[in-house]
Scaffold this motif. Structure first.
Motif, PDB file in Angstrom:
ATOM      1  N   THR A 172      13.460  -7.124 -15.469  1.00 59.00           N
ATOM      2  CA  THR A 172      14.060  -7.933 -14.403  1.00 59.00           C
ATOM      3  C   THR A 172      14.612  -9.213 -15.059  1.00 59.00           C
ATOM      4  O   THR A 172      14.214  -9.568 -16.188  1.00 59.00           O
ATOM      5  N   PRO A 173      15.498  -9.934 -14.368  1.00 60.65           N
ATOM      6  CA  PRO A 173      15.981 -11.204 -14.931  1.00 60.65           C
ATOM      7  C   PRO A 173      14.834 -12.149 -15.303  1.00 60.65           C
ATOM      8  O   PRO A 173      14.869 -12.810 -16.354  1.00 60.65           O
ATOM      9  N   ASP A 174      13.800 -12.228 -14.474  1.00 60.57           N
ATOM     10  CA  ASP A 174      12.660 -13.113 -14.771  1.00 60.57           C
ATOM     11  C   ASP A 174      11.940 -12.706 -16.055  1.00 60.57           C
ATOM     12  O   ASP A 174      11.561 -13.554 -16.875  1.00 60.57           O
ATOM     13  N   GLU A 175      11.755 -11.396 -16.202  1.00 56.35           N
ATOM     14  CA  GLU A 175      11.079 -10.906 -17.413  1.00 56.35           C
ATOM     15  C   GLU A 175      11.959 -11.131 -18.644  1.00 56.35           C
ATOM     16  O   GLU A 175      11.469 -11.493 -19.717  1.00 56.35           O
ATOM     17  N   ALA A 176      13.264 -10.917 -18.480  1.00 59.31           N
ATOM     18  CA  ALA A 176      14.188 -11.146 -19.602  1.00 59.31           C
ATOM     19  C   ALA A 176      14.177 -12.623 -19.992  1.00 59.31           C
ATOM     20  O   ALA A 176      14.227 -12.971 -21.183  1.00 59.31           O
TER      21      ALA A 176
END
Ligand code: 3E9
Ligand code: MG
Ligand code: MG
Ligand code: MG
Ligand code: MG
Ligand code: MG
Length: 358
Positions: A253-257
């Motif tokens: 996800t963008p947050d994980e990236a």
């Protein structure tokens, strides 16, 4: 569009600094952009509000004022190319034609007297920059500046081929491309000119010094990818960014990236500081100045990145931090699993080992 990405404070061990003439330089750079009519009216109208002169004043906080101004005008010119031709222009989707145009600009940088691109504002601006590079730099520095422009241009042609195909490169290819397409290496000769010295080739080309330079490029461009995600993810066209690469490559996800990108840049930052200390112990005074300038370049890009209206505006605010943190989120001294740069970790004594021996 999904929920807004919230960027937390980012780790930096480098203190802030700014040239006392930053306000004057910023005003002069906006005037230079008007004189040479850099970019379309619309693009120029944006660039002159983005504090690009202030950014340059952070990169060379104690440098010669004329070179701070030269660097500021050059960075604005680079955005004229990077935004105007590559990211927002027609040529950005036509790598072959882009390569042709950039070769003509290189010819103007090499031979400003050549009668070509005579009605092109970017060429006119480049002629002016070349005259000033000759005034404040050595012949060798002028030649390296042109070579660095060539490597930046080469990388944006690679980027354009992905834009045309709509593809996202893998992490190794992106990392290699980003060492050049962030235009960090074209700034380097001006770090020397700013303080009136020339790094000798045996020091500048030493593998460990080149690695320190590349680490600075990595940190500056990863930080840019983090702070410019809001601007880039909103663009209607193709965009390429480390977070997008990590999302694709690892199914994140963008947050994980974002978390992964932060841990990568934290690890490179720790390695850069260790290598900088190590090289400073053995190097010439000029090398020490150069390494200090790399650190100022990193911190300057951070301070500019979190404040410039280029990345956040009152009418469309980005969730980016207003402060930095003094500890990393990841203090591993293991190499990143990115083959084009993992050799960086072979060059510097492991501080953990050093600590055990004292
Ligand atoms: C490329 O990255 C930005 C450069 C071409 C602009 C010129 C700036 C410098 C030479 C200093 C280095 C600073 C950086 C990388 C901010 P990108 O992602 O197209 O920049 P953007 O501002 O659009 O996010
Ligand atoms: Mg301003
Ligand atoms: Mg770009
Ligand atoms: Mg851009
Ligand atoms: Mg960016
Ligand atoms: Mg998080």
């Amino acid at each position: 569009m999904g929920p807004e990405l919230i960027v937390p404070p980012i780790f930096t061990p480098i203190p802030p600094a700014i040239h006392p003439r930053h306000a004057e330089v910023d005003v002069q750079t906006a005037a230079w952009a008007e004189t040479f009519r850099i970019g379309s009216e619309e693009l120029r109208g944006k660039l002159v509000t983005q504090d690009i002169g202030t950014f340059s004043a952070r990169i060379l906080p104690e440098g010669r004022e004329e070179v701070v101004s030269l660097l500021a005008d050059f960075v604005l010119w680079l955005f004229g190319v990077d935004d105007g031709h590559c990211e927002e222009g027609e040529l950005g989707h036509r790598p072959g034609d882009l390569a042709g145009m950039l070769h003509c600009l290189l010819r103007v940088a090499q031979n400003p007297e050549a009668s070509m691109l005579e009605n092109d504002p970017l060429a006119a601006g480049l002629r002016d920059l070349r005259i000033r590079v000759d005034r404040y730099g050595t012949a060798g520095q002028a030649a390296r500046w042109i070579d660095a422009l060539r490597e930046y241009f080469f990388s944006v042609v690679w980027e354009a081929s992905h834009r045309r195909a709509g593809t996202v490169p893998d992490l190794n290819d992106y990392t290699l491309m980003r060492l050049y397409d962030g235009a960090t290496s074209v700034v380097l000769p001006m770090l020397e000119m700013g303080y009136g010295y020339e790094l000798q080739p045996h020091e500048r080309e030493k593998t460990a010094v080149r690695a320190a330079t590349e680490m600075a490029s990595f940190i500056i461009t990863w930080d840019n990818d983090i702070f410019s995600y809001h601007k880039e993810a909103r663009s209607t066209g193709y965009w390429l960014n480390a977070l997008r690469v990590l999302e694709r490559e690892n199914g994140l996800t963008p947050d994980e990236a974002l978390d992964l990108a932060i841990s990568q840049r934290d690890r490179v930052m720790l390695l850069f500081m260790r290598l900088k200390d190590h090289l400073s112990e053995q190097g010439s005074p000029q090398l020490r100045q150069y390494l200090d300038s790399l650190a100022c370049f990193i911190r300057g890009a951070q301070d500019w990145g979190i404040t410039s209206v280029r990345y956040t505006t009152p009418d469309d605010p980005a969730n980016i931090p207003s402060v930095f943190r003094d500890t990393p989120t990841d203090d591993s001294s293991e190499p990143l699993d990115i083959p084009c740069v993992s050799w960086w970790w072979d060059l510097v004594p492991d501080s953990a080992v050093l600590q055990r021996t004292v």
